[in-house]
Scaffold this motif. Sequence first.
Motif, PDB file in Angstrom:
ATOM      1  N   PRO A  46      29.898  21.620  43.732  1.00 22.39           N
ATOM      2  CA  PRO A  46      30.722  22.679  43.152  1.00 22.39           C
ATOM      3  C   PRO A  46      31.762  23.174  44.152  1.00 22.39           C
ATOM      4  O   PRO A  46      31.567  23.067  45.359  1.00 22.39           O
ATOM      5  N   GLU A  47      32.843  23.687  43.639  1.00 20.17           N
ATOM      6  CA  GLU A  47      33.934  24.147  44.480  1.00 20.17           C
ATOM      7  C   GLU A  47      33.456  25.226  45.444  1.00 20.17           C
ATOM      8  O   GLU A  47      32.628  26.072  45.095  1.00 20.17           O
ATOM      9  N   PHE A  48      33.961  25.162  46.669  1.00 24.65           N
ATOM     10  CA  PHE A  48      33.593  26.151  47.680  1.00 24.65           C
ATOM     11  C   PHE A  48      34.457  27.394  47.496  1.00 24.65           C
ATOM     12  O   PHE A  48      35.678  27.342  47.615  1.00 24.65           O
ATOM     13  N   ASP A  49      33.813  28.506  47.192  1.00 25.24           N
ATOM     14  CA  ASP A  49      34.503  29.777  46.966  1.00 25.24           C
ATOM     15  C   ASP A  49      34.386  30.624  48.231  1.00 25.24           C
ATOM     16  O   ASP A  49      33.304  31.118  48.560  1.00 25.24           O
ATOM     17  N   ILE A  50      35.486  30.779  48.933  1.00 19.90           N
ATOM     18  CA  ILE A  50      35.460  31.513  50.196  1.00 19.90           C
ATOM     19  C   ILE A  50      34.982  32.948  50.000  1.00 19.90           C
ATOM     20  O   ILE A  50      34.289  33.507  50.858  1.00 19.90           O
ATOM     21  N   THR A  51      35.287  33.540  48.862  1.00 16.94           N
ATOM     22  CA  THR A  51      34.883  34.933  48.637  1.00 16.94           C
ATOM     23  C   THR A  51      33.368  35.075  48.493  1.00 16.94           C
ATOM     24  O   THR A  51      32.833  36.176  48.607  1.00 16.94           O
ATOM     25  N   GLN A  52      32.684  33.948  48.245  1.00 12.96           N
ATOM     26  CA  GLN A  52      31.221  33.964  48.128  1.00 12.96           C
ATOM     27  C   GLN A  52      30.568  33.197  49.279  1.00 12.96           C
ATOM     28  O   GLN A  52      29.411  32.783  49.186  1.00 12.96           O
ATOM     29  N   ALA A  53      31.305  33.032  50.363  1.00 15.98           N
ATOM     30  CA  ALA A  53      30.859  32.162  51.453  1.00 15.98           C
ATOM     31  C   ALA A  53      29.568  32.620  52.115  1.00 15.98           C
ATOM     32  O   ALA A  53      28.763  31.800  52.566  1.00 15.98           O
ATOM     33  N   ALA A  54      29.345  33.914  52.175  1.00 15.45           N
ATOM     34  CA  ALA A  54      28.177  34.430  52.896  1.00 15.45           C
ATOM     35  C   ALA A  54      26.870  33.877  52.346  1.00 15.45           C
ATOM     36  O   ALA A  54      25.893  33.719  53.085  1.00 15.45           O
TER      37      ALA A  54
END
Length: 293
Positions: free
Chosen positions: A186-194
């Motif tokens: 799945p696409e890497f979402d920087i805003t959910q990186a934690a």
Amino acid sequence: MGGTKALPRLQLEMDVYGLLNISIVVGCRPLIASSEFDPGPLSGSQHLSSLVRSCVDDRGPSTKKSVASAMSPTLMATHAEIRELLDVQEAKLKYASSAAKEVESLFRWSHLRWMAARTRLFEHWRDLVDATIDGSTNNHLDLALCQATMLFERCIFEDMHSLEMRFQLTRLTYAMVVASLQGIKPEFDITQAATDTRKYDLLWIYSVGAWVEDSFSAALSPSDTMQYAFFANQFTKLAAQLSFVSIGTMAPPLCENYLYIPKHQDKPLQRLLGINRQKPLSFRVQPLERKVS
């Protein structure tokens, strides 16, 4: 008639370098197996090992703290080989003016060992590409990790020491990393990186790309370098999400789990961390395209 092992050492070194570069430019599998010329790990020579240890033993005991990573065992092994070569680089710099026979042996060993590591890395890349082409797996993160390793080793071992054709092949690899990242599922979402277990893999890939972009700035024209800011953008955003404000806290996990050279990478990456407290970069990347056969 004896194969490559029957060749004079200098001819072997030149032939291996030439054949491997042909494979890289064409995009085919290496034309010669690493087993045909690999001198083996440094531990196989007590004299050479002690020479290198004298340059790196002052680092103190390892305090490695592992982070979650999708890196394959094959790529981990290649990283270990490259780390050994980075240690050897320090010894080569220290003893560059020495005429001692063991120093000459270290230089000769390091060239073939580097070519062997690069051959195995390129073989691994071809395996991943072939698996992607036949649709048997979605391995774009594996590809990006492998290509980022290719980007790192070419820049540190070759481009930084070359006076001609600097970054020509590096820019092609750069474009391949960008393309692989765009295919991650799945696409890497920087805003959910934690909460994403892939965060350190992506942070390392972005750090390599951002460092290479900074290296471009010293070798390419301003009009060329302006198009290379994709990784700097991603690096600053991800670092902010992970609350990194200093390279002093970011570098250890990268250095201990991936490939990282503080004396080359600390300064440009710290500069980008400083941008986090100002404003984000706004450049858009237009990477070169390369068809993989």
